[in-house]
Design an enzyme around this catalytic site. Structure first.
Site, PDB file in Angstrom:
ATOM      1  N   PHE A   1      80.948 142.671 -37.444  1.00 42.04           N
ATOM      2  CA  PHE A   1      81.790 143.326 -36.429  1.00 42.04           C
ATOM      3  C   PHE A   1      83.217 143.557 -36.916  1.00 42.04           C
ATOM      4  O   PHE A   1      83.946 144.348 -36.331  1.00 42.04           O
ATOM      5  CB  PHE A   1      81.781 142.520 -35.119  1.00 42.04           C
ATOM      6  N   LYS A   2      83.618 142.920 -37.995  1.00 44.27           N
ATOM      7  CA  LYS A   2      84.965 143.118 -38.530  1.00 44.27           C
ATOM      8  C   LYS A   2      85.224 144.611 -38.848  1.00 44.27           C
ATOM      9  O   LYS A   2      86.359 145.057 -38.817  1.00 44.27           O
ATOM     10  CB  LYS A   2      85.175 142.297 -39.802  1.00 44.27           C
ATOM     11  N   ASP A   3      84.147 145.345 -39.128  1.00 44.27           N
ATOM     12  CA  ASP A   3      84.310 146.780 -39.424  1.00 44.27           C
ATOM     13  C   ASP A   3      84.900 147.559 -38.245  1.00 44.27           C
ATOM     14  O   ASP A   3      85.583 148.561 -38.447  1.00 44.27           O
ATOM     15  CB  ASP A   3      82.956 147.424 -39.755  1.00 44.27           C
TER      16      ASP A   3
END
Ligand SMILES: *Cc1c(COP(=O)(O)O)cnc(C)c1O
Length: 496
Positions: free
Chosen positions: A112-114
């Site tokens: 989810f860091k993207d």
């Protein structure tokens, strides 16, 4: 709208300054001086448009010093099918009745860091331009795995930037290491250090705060900035997907406009769940925010008692991105809940630094208990949950997401609450193939890529292209250094 520092309420900067600077000079985090409101009519309008339009709307509320064209430039370049494997950017999968998995891992690095790190480079370079600076921005990252790769992908070949990532040589998964050491791009550097994540993080912090290094960079037309979740430019993009998914559920007829939902988030640094809190207070109807932790359950205890105590054993778990005992973004929540009382924040965080423990006031406790619920589970329970939802619903989830599912199931049994619920799914199961396969009961003595093939067989999920492609990529970065050589590495990599 301006931004204040949690350690000094008299600080007031624009969003461009907050993003370029990363952290306030007094050590505090930047927070908007009010939470902008959206109405049910706004949500109704958002239901009919795509992720990019929803993103532009939300950013326009927070980045009031950005022009419409600047926001559109950032959003359109970040959220598209060049980087994400779905034009929806985030997917909502139906798990069981009234429960939806918000899949935040369709970006290039499968975590989810993207969602934030694909857009941060555009927000940051736009901010620097707005501040009339022509400095080259040098991003330093210490990573335990997911952030480093997501930041590298986000910043690769972005003009006016350089990015250098340090990771603990023996502290990341085989796939995470492969993702980083094969990184492409002309402005990237990756280096392993002999030590653990804390050593890498301390090394980066001491480089950041060293005035000699800063002036050497300055002489060479460069400046440091930060890509970790203390930067407001990472938090703001995360608010979007909660608002977007609420609008999507309305659009799909799954909920009525105005109906409350619960949000469950597997939590480490408290960034992702804080974004859910902002979405709620902007105006999406939320009943409970449910914070899920692994055996590093410092947040569970805090949200139940109001006492934060990091004096406890650190556990290395199968959900490593949540192995954390100091959750930096909690400071933002406490600042809001104490009515922006910077004195109290300084007092509590001084205590945390000196004694590893603080207790918040009764008033703040009551507000916390009202909005949050919290729970945790251990590795065994995490694995049992992966197997259970695999068997029952033919859905394969990663270890971090499974922690959230388990905590939600416990919450539901304890409260009988049947409110419809979004569970944040934070990584593709392929990033943790070994743990996921072993949870399902498969043999895991094999190479990283054999495990990926095996997981494809049992999950029937498409292998993310970016992970499959790693197999044939050249290793570009194999340097392993001592933790006290990090400064030299930075100078060498920057050619100064
Ligand atoms: C970073 C991360 C988390 C924790 O998110 P926070 O914002 O730090 O709470 C959870 N799951 C995965 C897969 C992550 O990479």
């Amino acid at each position: 709208m301006n931004y204040k520092s949690t350690r000094d309420s008299s600080v007031s900067v624009t969003s461009a300054q907050a993003i370029a600077q990363g952290i306030s000079k007094d050590g505090g985090l930047f927070v908007p001086d009010e939470i902008p409101k959206i109405t049910l009519n706004d949500i109704k309008a958002l239901a009919g448009v795509d992720y990019r339009e929803r993103a532009k709307f939300v950013f326009s509320k927070f980045l009031t010093d950005f022009s419409e064209a600047e926001i559109a430039y950032c959003v359109d370049n970040a959220y598209n099918t060049k980087a994400f494997d779905t034009d929806n950017i985030a997917e909502l999968a139906h798990l069981f009745d009234g429960t939806y998995m918000l899949e935040l891992w369709h970006g290039p690095t499968c975590a989810f860091k993207d969602m934030a790190l694909q857009i941060l480079p555009y927000l940051l370079t736009t901010s620097i331009k707005k501040l009339n600076s022509d400095k080259k921005v040098v991003i330093l990252v210490a990573t335990s795995g997911d952030t480093g790769k997501a930041a590298l992908e986000g910043f690769k070949d972005v003009e006016g930037t350089s990015i250098l990532v340090f990771y603990p040589d023996n502290g990341v998964s085989a796939m995470q290491k492969r993702q980083m050491t094969t990184q492409e791009g002309n402005n990237v550097g990756v280096c392993a250090i002999k030590g653990n994540f804390d050593d890498a993080q301390n090394g980066v912090k001491s480089i950041f705060t060293n005035s000699e290094i800063a002036s050497k960079l300055n002489e060479n037309g460069m400046m440091f900035s930060s890509a970790n979740s203390i930067n407001w430019g990472r938090l703001a993009p995360q608010i979007i997907y909660y608002i977007s998914s609420y609008a999507q559920l309305v659009n799909d007829g799954e909920i009525k406009l105005g109906e409350k939902i619960n949000i469950v988030v597997p939590t480490g640094n408290f960034g992702n769940i804080l974004a859910g809190y902002y979405a709620k207070h902007m105006g999406i109807p939320v009943n409970k925010l449910i914070c899920a932790s692994n055996s590093n359950n410092v947040l569970t205890d805090f949200l139940k008692t109001g006492i934060y105590d990091r004096n406890r054993d650190f556990h290395a778990t199968i959900s490593p991105s949540m192995d954390i005992l100091i959750s930096s973004n909690l400071e933002r929540l406490l600042y809001i809940l104490s009515d922006e009382n910077d004195k109290l924040i300084n007092e509590w965080f001084d205590k945390l630094a000196k004694e590893g423990r603080y207790e918040v006031s009764q008033e703040v406790k009551e507000r916390i208990f009202d909005e949050f619920s919290a729970g945790f589970c251990n590795d065994e329970e995490t694995k049992a949950t992966i197997k259970e939802i695999y068997d029952k619903y033919s859905y394969t989830c990663d270890t971090h997401t499974a922690v959230a599912v388990k905590v939600y199931n416990d919450y539901k049994s304890a409260t009988g609450d049947t409110t419809k619920t979004i569970i944040a799914s934070t990584a593709s199961p392929y990033k943790f193939s070994g743990s996921v396969l072993s949870a399902i009961g498969e043999e895991t003595e094999a190479s990283e890529f054999e495990l990926v093939d095996k997981l494809a067989d049992v999950s029937k999920l498409a292998v993310p292209k970016s992970l499959a492609a790693l197999k044939d990529k050249q290793v570009r970065f194999s340097k392993v250094i001592d933790k006290n050589q990090m400064k030299d590495y930075v100078f060498e990599a920057l050619g100064i």
